[in-house]
Motif scaffolding. Sequence first.
Motif, PDB file in Angstrom:
ATOM      1  N   GLY A   1       0.530  -1.165  -0.043  1.00 52.24           N
ATOM      2  CA  GLY A   1       0.269  -0.146   0.144  1.00 52.24           C
ATOM      3  C   GLY A   1       0.492   0.866   0.047  1.00 52.24           C
ATOM      4  N   LYS A   2       0.158   2.525  -0.817  1.00 53.84           N
ATOM      5  CA  LYS A   2       0.604   3.865  -0.042  1.00 53.84           C
ATOM      6  C   LYS A   2       0.078   5.193  -0.015  1.00 53.84           C
ATOM      7  N   TRP A   3      -1.230   4.559   0.844  1.00 55.19           N
ATOM      8  CA  TRP A   3      -2.036   5.721   1.521  1.00 55.19           C
ATOM      9  C   TRP A   3      -2.005   5.842   2.105  1.00 55.19           C
ATOM     10  N   VAL A   4      -1.206   4.905   3.160  1.00 51.17           N
ATOM     11  CA  VAL A   4      -1.582   6.539   4.618  1.00 51.17           C
ATOM     12  C   VAL A   4       0.109   7.075   4.480  1.00 51.17           C
ATOM     13  N   SER A   5       1.461   6.105   4.266  1.00 53.19           N
ATOM     14  CA  SER A   5       2.795   7.171   4.624  1.00 53.19           C
ATOM     15  C   SER A   5       3.075   7.267   3.215  1.00 53.19           C
ATOM     16  N   ASN A   6       2.443   6.690   2.088  1.00 50.86           N
ATOM     17  CA  ASN A   6       2.901   6.521   0.566  1.00 50.86           C
ATOM     18  C   ASN A   6       4.393   5.461   0.400  1.00 50.86           C
ATOM     19  N   THR A   7       4.402   4.155   1.090  1.00 49.67           N
ATOM     20  CA  THR A   7       4.892   3.760   1.112  1.00 49.67           C
ATOM     21  C   THR A   7       4.634   2.815   2.005  1.00 49.67           C
ATOM     22  N   ASN A   8       5.567   1.251   1.683  1.00 53.46           N
ATOM     23  CA  ASN A   8       5.237  -0.424   3.011  1.00 53.46           C
ATOM     24  C   ASN A   8       6.399  -0.743   3.415  1.00 53.46           C
ATOM     25  N   PHE A   9       6.520  -1.115   4.091  1.00 54.90           N
ATOM     26  CA  PHE A   9       7.864  -2.368   4.233  1.00 54.90           C
ATOM     27  C   PHE A   9       8.675  -2.815   3.281  1.00 54.90           C
ATOM     28  N   LYS A  10       7.410  -3.182   2.326  1.00 56.31           N
ATOM     29  CA  LYS A  10       8.479  -4.808   1.127  1.00 56.31           C
ATOM     30  C   LYS A  10       9.393  -3.123   0.281  1.00 56.31           C
ATOM     31  N   ASP A  11       8.424  -1.424  -0.488  1.00 55.53           N
ATOM     32  CA  ASP A  11       9.350  -1.202  -1.342  1.00 55.53           C
ATOM     33  C   ASP A  11       9.969  -0.174  -0.227  1.00 55.53           C
ATOM     34  N   GLN A  12      10.163  -0.121   1.316  1.00 56.35           N
ATOM     35  CA  GLN A  12      11.218   0.452   2.211  1.00 56.35           C
ATOM     36  C   GLN A  12      12.760  -0.286   2.249  1.00 56.35           C
ATOM     37  N   LEU A  13      11.880  -2.403   2.113  1.00 59.59           N
ATOM     38  CA  LEU A  13      13.638  -2.762   2.189  1.00 59.59           C
ATOM     39  C   LEU A  13      13.481  -4.094   1.496  1.00 59.59           C
ATOM     40  N   GLU A  14      13.064  -4.263   0.222  1.00 61.16           N
ATOM     41  CA  GLU A  14      13.601  -4.539  -0.586  1.00 61.16           C
ATOM     42  C   GLU A  14      14.876  -3.758  -1.812  1.00 61.16           C
ATOM     43  N   ASN A  15      15.451  -4.561  -1.726  1.00 69.08           N
ATOM     44  CA  ASN A  15      16.711  -4.254  -2.632  1.00 69.08           C
ATOM     45  C   ASN A  15      17.499  -3.367  -1.727  1.00 69.08           C
ATOM     46  N   LEU A  16      17.398  -3.173  -0.254  1.00 68.44           N
ATOM     47  CA  LEU A  16      18.380  -1.923   0.042  1.00 68.44           C
ATOM     48  C   LEU A  16      19.687  -2.684   0.131  1.00 68.44           C
ATOM     49  N   PRO A  17      20.665  -1.870   0.175  1.00 65.25           N
ATOM     50  CA  PRO A  17      21.975  -2.665   0.574  1.00 65.25           C
ATOM     51  C   PRO A  17      21.997  -3.497   1.743  1.00 65.25           C
ATOM     52  N   PHE A  18      22.738  -4.851   1.716  1.00 66.53           N
ATOM     53  CA  PHE A  18      22.593  -5.343   2.734  1.00 66.53           C
ATOM     54  C   PHE A  18      23.530  -3.915   4.085  1.00 66.53           C
ATOM     55  N   GLU A  19      24.924  -3.037   3.950  1.00 65.12           N
ATOM     56  CA  GLU A  19      25.474  -2.298   4.814  1.00 65.12           C
ATOM     57  C   GLU A  19      24.942  -1.936   5.238  1.00 65.12           C
ATOM     58  N   LYS A  20      23.507  -0.886   4.456  1.00 68.12           N
ATOM     59  CA  LYS A  20      22.475  -0.135   5.042  1.00 68.12           C
ATOM     60  C   LYS A  20      21.489  -0.931   6.544  1.00 68.12           C
ATOM     61  N   VAL A  21      21.619  -2.126   5.939  1.00 68.31           N
ATOM     62  CA  VAL A  21      20.402  -3.010   7.130  1.00 68.31           C
ATOM     63  C   VAL A  21      21.010  -3.157   7.916  1.00 68.31           C
ATOM     64  N   ILE A  22      22.309  -3.213   7.793  1.00 71.85           N
ATOM     65  CA  ILE A  22      22.492  -3.612   9.070  1.00 71.85           C
ATOM     66  C   ILE A  22      23.833  -2.780  10.269  1.00 71.85           C
ATOM     67  N   LYS A  23      23.788  -1.569   9.328  1.00 71.00           N
ATOM     68  CA  LYS A  23      23.819   0.156  10.168  1.00 71.00           C
ATOM     69  C   LYS A  23      23.245   0.254  10.890  1.00 71.00           C
ATOM     70  N   ARG A  24      24.011   0.863  12.517  1.00 71.06           N
ATOM     71  CA  ARG A  24      23.421   1.751  13.637  1.00 71.06           C
ATOM     72  C   ARG A  24      23.390   3.250  13.107  1.00 71.06           C
ATOM     73  N   LYS A  25      23.000   3.671  13.506  1.00 67.26           N
ATOM     74  CA  LYS A  25      23.207   5.199  13.296  1.00 67.26           C
ATOM     75  C   LYS A  25      22.801   5.369  15.338  1.00 67.26           C
ATOM     76  N   GLY A  26      23.910   5.634  15.753  1.00 65.42           N
ATOM     77  CA  GLY A  26      23.627   5.996  16.950  1.00 65.42           C
ATOM     78  C   GLY A  26      22.885   5.181  17.712  1.00 65.42           C
ATOM     79  N   SER A  27      22.385   5.530  18.698  1.00 59.01           N
ATOM     80  CA  SER A  27      21.838   4.346  19.306  1.00 59.01           C
ATOM     81  C   SER A  27      20.088   4.254  18.996  1.00 59.01           C
ATOM     82  N   LEU A  28      20.192   4.762  17.914  1.00 59.90           N
ATOM     83  CA  LEU A  28      19.112   4.323  16.728  1.00 59.90           C
ATOM     84  C   LEU A  28      18.799   1.885  16.856  1.00 59.90           C
ATOM     85  N   ASN A  29      18.150   1.587  16.493  1.00 61.31           N
ATOM     86  CA  ASN A  29      18.442   0.647  16.058  1.00 61.31           C
ATOM     87  C   ASN A  29      18.399   0.503  14.812  1.00 61.31           C
TER      88      ASN A  29
END
Length: 158
Positions: A18-46
């Motif tokens: 879907g895209k109605w509420v947030s103009n995106t969804n988990f699948k859009d955000q996670l597919e084709n994401l470079p693995f380095e970004k998937v595991i990278k932490r920004k500060g204390s964030l998960n």
Amino acid sequence: MTMSQQLANRFREVVLDGKWVSNTNFKDQLENLPFEKVIKRKGSLNSIAVLSQHIHYYIAGVKNVLEGGTLDIKDAYSFDFPPMETQVQWETFLNKLWADAEAFALLVEQLPNSKLAESFVDKRYGTYQRNIDGIIEHCYYHLGQIVLIKKMLSEKER
């Protein structure tokens, strides 16, 4: 359309397509994401990997109940996952997330509307509808975090 079908569609919208509420969804955000970004932490964030596993933990736990099983998940363990170490592990996880999300949606869709008003496992957890709505809201909450983390990681590259 029944209330159960509406809930299933809202769930699919935030996780799968879907895209109605947030103009995106988990699948859009996670597919084709470079693995380095998937595991990278920004500060204390998960990391994105941990947030994604956290969401899957709840989807799989509630799905188990919808399949007639017990509620085995506990908030205290909802961020405890072995680290992702390879792209293959990530892709395997994503395939499991998408499959479990669609199975969850199908189970919700098939619930009689009368079931939505019943207690979920135990009266203290509220109704089935409250728990399904909670999963949807929880997904949107963490989807927003993932979008922001991706932006933060991309800004660092510039």
